[in-house]
Enzyme design. Structure first.
Site, PDB file in Angstrom:
ATOM      1  N   ASP A  13      46.519  38.499  38.116  1.00 17.50           N
ATOM      2  CA  ASP A  13      45.686  37.833  39.110  1.00 17.50           C
ATOM      3  C   ASP A  13      44.432  37.380  38.374  1.00 17.50           C
ATOM      4  OD1 ASP A  13      43.732  37.329  41.192  1.00 17.50           O
ATOM      5  OD2 ASP A  13      44.864  38.617  42.559  1.00 17.50           O
ATOM      6  N   LEU A  15      41.610  37.136  39.383  1.00 16.79           N
ATOM      7  CA  LEU A  15      40.465  37.950  39.780  1.00 16.79           C
ATOM      8  C   LEU A  15      40.225  39.090  38.793  1.00 16.79           C
ATOM      9  CD1 LEU A  15      38.480  38.058  42.224  1.00 16.79           C
ATOM     10  CD2 LEU A  15      39.979  39.797  43.219  1.00 16.79           C
ATOM     11  N   SER A  16      41.251  39.425  38.024  1.00 16.24           N
ATOM     12  CA  SER A  16      41.220  40.572  37.110  1.00 16.24           C
ATOM     13  C   SER A  16      40.907  40.131  35.683  1.00 16.24           C
ATOM     14  CB  SER A  16      42.577  41.285  37.144  1.00 16.24           C
ATOM     15  OG  SER A  16      42.758  42.102  36.016  1.00 16.24           O
ATOM     16  N   PRO A  17      39.750  40.529  35.127  1.00 17.85           N
ATOM     17  CA  PRO A  17      39.450  40.172  33.737  1.00 17.85           C
ATOM     18  C   PRO A  17      40.393  40.851  32.747  1.00 17.85           C
ATOM     19  CG  PRO A  17      37.818  41.717  34.579  1.00 17.85           C
ATOM     20  CD  PRO A  17      38.662  41.318  35.749  1.00 17.85           C
ATOM     21  N   SER A  19      43.495  41.354  33.253  1.00 11.70           N
ATOM     22  CA  SER A  19      44.709  40.534  33.256  1.00 11.70           C
ATOM     23  C   SER A  19      44.581  39.392  32.244  1.00 11.70           C
ATOM     24  CB  SER A  19      44.961  39.942  34.649  1.00 11.70           C
ATOM     25  OG  SER A  19      45.423  40.907  35.558  1.00 11.70           O
TER      26      SER A  19
END
EC number: 2.5.1.18
Length: 226
Positions: A13, A15-17, A19
């Site tokens: 996602d 939104l996830s650093p 990731s």
């Protein structure tokens, strides 16, 4: 349809650093390790709700630690990640529109998924950009920076409200949950009839071990040149 041998699924996602860190490492290694990498845009909030994980409720000390951790990991892994001043606002706004857009990209133009995903991370996690991925204009700008025409980007954005896209994102998110996901990123390894789920961006050495490959650090090109 059976998966090709040595397949990796990356559930992520924007939104996830963390990731983003996993994404860049796996994109660098996929040819070196000769693996089939499947990028799987997912909805992190749905995974966390399903698993009962409430870790996005920030503790002040945790927020301080994560800010420094992300900065150092970005430097170490050579990913241009920068934590905004008030990154809790980013987390509160969420990523549903962005992840539906990436789902539409994956359905209609999968060859663009890597580039568009990277641009959306840049929107969220670059101080120079600091754009709001909950707004249509930011999504369209990121897609065009990735090389998509304005017409193509608008067409895909329109598809984010269709049942096909909504259902596909839901199915991908549910697949991550079935693998045992409780957050993102997760890398699912399909190897010799077995499946392994690895959580986080710091399991690359273990991934190399499972594949029987050599881990050459986060920037393998440097090791090859040496």
């Amino acid at each position: 349809m059976p998966l090709p041998l040595r397949t990796l699924e990356l559930f992520y996602d924007v939104l996830s650093p963390y990731s983003w860190l996993s994404f860049e490492i796996l994109c660098r290694y996929k040819n070196i390790w000769n693996v089939h990498l499947q990028l799987r845009p997912s909805f992190m909030a749905g995974i966390m709700k399903d698993s009962g994980n409430e870790s996005l409720v920030w503790l002040p000390r945790k927020a301080i630690y994560l800010r420094n951790d992300i900065r150092l990991l970005g430097q170490h892994m050579q990913v241009p990640i920068e934590v905004p001043e008030d990154f809790s606002v980013i987390l509160e706004k969420g990523s549903l529109l962005a992840m539906r857009f990436l789902t539409a990209v994956n359905l209609e133009q999968p060859d663009m998924l890597e580039r568009v995903s990277r641009e959306l991370w840049m929107c969220n996690w670059s101080r120079m950009r600091n754009e709001d991925i909950t707004k249509h204009e930011s999504i369209l700008a990121a897609a065009q920076k990735a090389g998509m025409s304005a017409e193509q980007a608008r067409g895909l954005l329109e598809k984010t409200s269709t049942p096909q896209v909504k259902n596909q994102l839901r199915e991908t998110t549910e697949a991550a949950c079935k693998y045992g996901g409780f957050g993102l990123p997760i890398t699912v390894v399909h190897l010799d009839g077995q499946t392994h789920m690895l959580f986080g961006s710091d399991r690359m050495e273990l991934l190399a071990y499972l594949l029987g490959e050599k881990w050459m650090g986060p920037v393998p090109q440097l090791c090859v040149r040496l």
